[in-house]
Design a protein around this motif. Structure first.
Motif, PDB file in Angstrom:
ATOM      1  N   PRO A 196       0.828  -1.216   0.000  1.00 21.12           N
ATOM      2  CA  PRO A 196       0.000   0.000   0.000  1.00 21.12           C
ATOM      3  C   PRO A 196       0.857   1.259   0.000  1.00 21.12           C
ATOM      4  O   PRO A 196       1.998   1.259   0.455  1.00 21.12           O
ATOM      5  CB  PRO A 196      -0.787  -0.125   1.309  1.00 21.12           C
ATOM      6  N   LEU A 199      -1.932   5.901   3.458  1.00 13.94           N
ATOM      7  CA  LEU A 199      -3.359   5.686   3.693  1.00 13.94           C
ATOM      8  C   LEU A 199      -3.999   6.955   4.237  1.00 13.94           C
ATOM      9  O   LEU A 199      -3.383   7.688   5.023  1.00 13.94           O
ATOM     10  CB  LEU A 199      -3.563   4.525   4.670  1.00 13.94           C
ATOM     11  N   SER A 248     -12.651   1.936   0.119  1.00 13.29           N
ATOM     12  CA  SER A 248     -11.544   2.100  -0.812  1.00 13.29           C
ATOM     13  C   SER A 248     -10.599   3.169  -0.280  1.00 13.29           C
ATOM     14  O   SER A 248     -11.019   4.304  -0.020  1.00 13.29           O
ATOM     15  CB  SER A 248     -12.059   2.513  -2.196  1.00 13.29           C
ATOM     16  N   PRO A 249      -9.314   2.841  -0.092  1.00 16.68           N
ATOM     17  CA  PRO A 249      -8.378   3.863   0.401  1.00 16.68           C
ATOM     18  C   PRO A 249      -8.120   4.958  -0.629  1.00 16.68           C
ATOM     19  O   PRO A 249      -7.611   6.026  -0.281  1.00 16.68           O
ATOM     20  CB  PRO A 249      -7.097   3.056   0.688  1.00 16.68           C
ATOM     21  N   ASN A 250      -8.472   4.718  -1.874  1.00 18.95           N
ATOM     22  CA  ASN A 250      -8.246   5.703  -2.931  1.00 18.95           C
ATOM     23  C   ASN A 250      -9.379   6.719  -3.030  1.00 18.95           C
ATOM     24  O   ASN A 250      -9.149   7.930  -3.087  1.00 18.95           O
ATOM     25  CB  ASN A 250      -8.073   4.999  -4.276  1.00 18.95           C
ATOM     26  N   PRO A 492      -5.962  -1.342   7.309  1.00 22.29           N
ATOM     27  CA  PRO A 492      -5.900  -1.964   5.981  1.00 22.29           C
ATOM     28  C   PRO A 492      -6.064  -3.476   6.049  1.00 22.29           C
ATOM     29  O   PRO A 492      -5.640  -4.118   7.009  1.00 22.29           O
ATOM     30  CB  PRO A 492      -4.507  -1.579   5.476  1.00 22.29           C
ATOM     31  N   TYR A 494      -6.486  -6.927   2.987  1.00 22.20           N
ATOM     32  CA  TYR A 494      -6.692  -7.402   1.625  1.00 22.20           C
ATOM     33  C   TYR A 494      -7.938  -8.282   1.582  1.00 22.20           C
ATOM     34  O   TYR A 494      -8.208  -9.039   2.521  1.00 22.20           O
ATOM     35  CB  TYR A 494      -5.494  -8.219   1.145  1.00 22.20           C
ATOM     36  N   LEU A 511      -7.051  -3.922  -1.901  1.00 21.13           N
ATOM     37  CA  LEU A 511      -6.793  -3.367  -0.579  1.00 21.13           C
ATOM     38  C   LEU A 511      -8.008  -2.566  -0.118  1.00 21.13           C
ATOM     39  O   LEU A 511      -8.582  -1.799  -0.882  1.00 21.13           O
ATOM     40  CB  LEU A 511      -5.559  -2.466  -0.608  1.00 21.13           C
TER      41      LEU A 511
END
Length: 731
Positions: A196, A199, A248-250, A492, A494, A511
């Motif tokens: 990753p 974050l 979603s970390p994005n 986090p 997976y 992730l």
């Protein structure tokens, strides 16, 4: 034995598909090399399972069963061998005749953990090196109420220091022999885990703002569940999300099961809830509950089915098609299925329309309804294209509820759903959650599918009798949010998105940010304590319950009962007396287990004791103990009085089926210094129990027949003879 392993692909390596490199004969050889004693002389059945855990090689599954005459004893072996590498994937071993000699001191949890670690390292050394032990695992709650016969441990997979949801190694160790009882290695072989980046921070507050908390009722189905009576719900604040939340970390949006993202507000489970009413403690609901009840007659059920068909505009003779049941925790459901008799007159080659209704075997209410075409497929009506809008379909669904169960319509709230997963065939699916005083009870509700042409293709109703406590005296919504902000943090993890084309095979890992990768968390609405909520289970995150003194002579045996949920939650004293009801519960947990469908199907009828009413929490259990021969019918049972040592000896002998021998006129010798103190009616029973090693005297050769059995003595006894009691189970 031989051990076969394979490496994990790293980032940048190509994922290749291949045919099984381990042939069937070689897989059989590998299994026999791994477990020579276990498999000696056994003719195993072997089959290839494709696409197991996303691996195109699949696994070779080997099985062997040995049901003994009469069905009392059975041995079962199941072993999975990876078809690409030869590694052990899974093992399950059950032998109801194992350990019948008894007299074995159970392992401590620490000793069992050491053995489990040895097994994990032996059979999957490479994978084991990429795991960490999960300390407080909540997965085994279904075993509560059954005497523990194995310790289970789970090591979760770590990649880049981040847990991998679903991947790991589970090992079960037999409590008495230390042998391997179960093994499972879920491991996506071709997964590539990208490390990753940075974050985001403060996402927890965004989640709380977008989704919010809801107050809801939860039933602790697996914790010290009563064998009868009406279960009591607890009140919990929980995140208002459709399921386990992944972020979603994005984008900060919700990740759904296929890896796509949707705005957080579309992942909200319930909207438009009324303000919760404090109310008073109430018992609401109907339908099968875990308490003995007379079933309705077949004639009454058939009449109910006929009336239902007439309501939906179908006339005709009705006949029985079969039935079904479901159970687990504190609920047990049973229904009888009915259909139209003239459906049998269809001609071969014609499309067959099949309709059936499930009638509750205890109340006569409609529990489920299904209508489908044999060729068109389950859940589809005659129209082959999408014709109805979702709004019109929703009206069809509510009209059907109004027709079938009008009294429930005002007690429901619609659950928001992702349409891509709720469309059924070419139609729609709706889920309605039950409300009590404006508070949702997520365990109950109604699910309806509407076909493309507006036909109701499926109806399913869960509606149980539960004690719902008052909502007065709770922490406020604002206080719950404060606890959430203080104690809940996103970490986090997976996970493997599902592929629509092949649900058995996952995509490459994604992730996500999760509050917990293994369980949902909530906040106790009375104490403000964080609780874990798994499969409708609510329990404190910090372990509570009876404390077993570690220096006690029976500490190991008492810990087994504590882990099995069989010790009293309050007022426990290891050297204190055991009530007659508790003694029955402990013995029956080893002899039968917590199998609700057996207890409640067969536990009804005329009460065996005048002082154990149908509302007693242990009524069905005590009734079933009579049915199984452990208890003899009499006027009174005195459930809350302490059980005496000679009484327990009588129960054990009766449980093993030796009562006819004990009732013979010939006196059986009892080698005990105080044999003359045993009552005349119990003399032969005590002699048989001592002779078989079911119960023992003390170090001075005294049996002490009139003394009260202590929890320590009972724990020592039942763990020592548990394998023999388990051999009596009726499967």
């Amino acid at each position: 034995g031989s051990v076969y392993t394979y490496p994990v692909k790293e980032a940048g390596q190509q994922v290749e598909s291949s045919e099984p490199s381990i042939a069937q004969d070689r897989a059989m050889q590998i299994a026999r090399e791994m477990f020579p004693e276990l498999l000696e002389g056994k003719d195993l059945d072997i089959q290839l399972q494709d696409n197991y855990m996303g691996d195109s090689s699949g696994i070779w599954q080997l099985n062997w069963n040995d049901p003994a005459p009469g069905g009392r004893r059975m041995e079962h072996i199941s072993i999975g061998i990876d078809a690409g590498s030869g590694a052990l994937v899974n093992l399950y071993y059950y032998n109801s005749g194992a350990g019948l000699e008894g007299g074995v001191t159970p392992l401590t949890e620490e000793a069992a953990r050491q053995k489990a670690q040895e097994y994990a390292r032996k059979y999957r050394p490479f994978e084991f090196g990429r795991t960490r032990l999960v300390e407080n695992d909540y997965y085994s709650y279904y075993s509560l109420g059954m005497i523990k016969n194995a310790y289970n441990f789970y090591w979760e997979r770590l990649e880049n220091g981040i847990p991998v949801e679903g991947d790991g190694i589970s090992v079960g160790v037999d409590l008495f022999s230390g042998s391997l009882a179960s093994f499972s290695a879920n491991w996506h072989r071709d997964a590539v885990f990208h490390p990753p980046g940075s974050l985001p921070e403060g996402t927890e507050n965004i989640v709380l703002k977008e989704l919010g908390l809801i107050l809801c009722y939860q039933v602790p189905e697996g914790v010290n569940a009563n064998f009868s009576g009406i279960p009591e719900a607890s009140l919990v604040y929980r995140l208002n999300s459709l399921g386990t939340l992944r972020i979603s970390p994005n984008s900060g949006e919700a990740l759904i099961s296929d890896g796509k993202t949707i705005p957080l507000n579309q992942y909200k489970r319930l909207s438009g809830l009324p303000a919760p009413a404090a109310g008073s403690e109430i018992t609401e609901g109907s339908g099968p509950v875990n308490r003995p009840a007379q079933k309705i007659s077949q004639a009454e059920a058939q009449k109910a089915a006929r009336e239902f068909f007439r309501k939906i505009g179908i006339d005709g003779e009705v006949d029985r098609r079969g039935g079904g049941s479901s159970g687990g925790g504190v609920f047990f459901d049973e229904f009888w299925s009915y259909g139209l008799a003239d459906e049998k007159n269809w001609k071969p080659g014609e499309q067959r329309k099949q309709i059936d209704v499930g009638i509750d075997a205890f109340t006569g209410e409609v529990r489920n309804y299904n209508a489908f075409n044999e060729y068109a497929g389950y859940g589809q009506d005659d129209s082959g294209t999408q014709e109805i809008t979702r709004e019109d379909a929703r009206k069809k669904a509510t009209d059907f509820i109004r027709l079938v169960s009008p009294e429930k319509l005002g007690q429901l709230v619609e659950e928001q759903q992702d349409e891509s997963y709720t469309k059924f065939g070419e139609g729609y699916s709706f889920n309605f959650v039950r409300l009590i005083n404006g508070i949702p009870f997520l365990r109950d509700g109604i699910t309806i599918n509407v076909g493309a042409g507006g036909e109701i293709t499926r109806y399913n109703c869960n509606w149980h009798a539960v004690k719902f406590p008052s909502a007065a005296g709770l922490i406020t919504h604002e206080e719950a949010e404060k606890v959430f902000q203080e104690k809940m943090s996103l970490k986090p993890a997976y996970f493997f998105p599902l592929e629509e084309e092949n649900p058995r095979r996952g995509k490459q890992p994604a992730l996500a940010l999760m509050f917990d990768s293994r369980r949902d968390l909530g906040i106790d609405a009375r104490t403000g304590q964080l609780v874990a909520i798994d499969m409708m289970l609510a329990q404190p995150e910090e372990e509570t319950g009876p404390v077993v003194p570690q220096g006690h002579w029976a500490a190991v045996a008492l810990s087994v009962l504590a882990d099995s949920g069989l010790l009293p939650a309050e007022g426990f004293n290891p050297d204190g007396p055991v009530s007659r009801r508790d003694a029955v519960r402990v013995l029956m947990s080893a002899m039968e287990g917590n199998y609700g469908y057996d207890l409640y199907q067969q536990g009804g009828g005329k009460a065996s004791f005048t002082d154990v009413s149908t509302n007693d929490r242990d009524y069905a259990l005590i009734q079933y103990a009579v049915l199984r021969g452990m208890l003899a019918e009499s006027d009174r049972f005195f459930p809350d009085q302490p059980v005496l040592r000679e009484e327990l000896a009588v129960w054990l002998v009766r449980a093993f089926g030796y009562s006819e021998v004990a009732e013979m006129a010939v006196e059986i010798e009892l080698k005990a210094a105080d044999a003359d103190q045993v009552s005349e009616k119990a003399r032969n029973y005590v002699a048989i129990a001592c002779g078989l090693g079911l119960i023992k005297g003390d170090e001075n050769g005294l049996f002490r027949p009139g003394e009260q059995m202590t929890w320590a003595e009972l724990a020592s006894l039942v763990t020592r003879v548990a394998p023999r009691l388990q051999s009596l189970r009726q499967w």
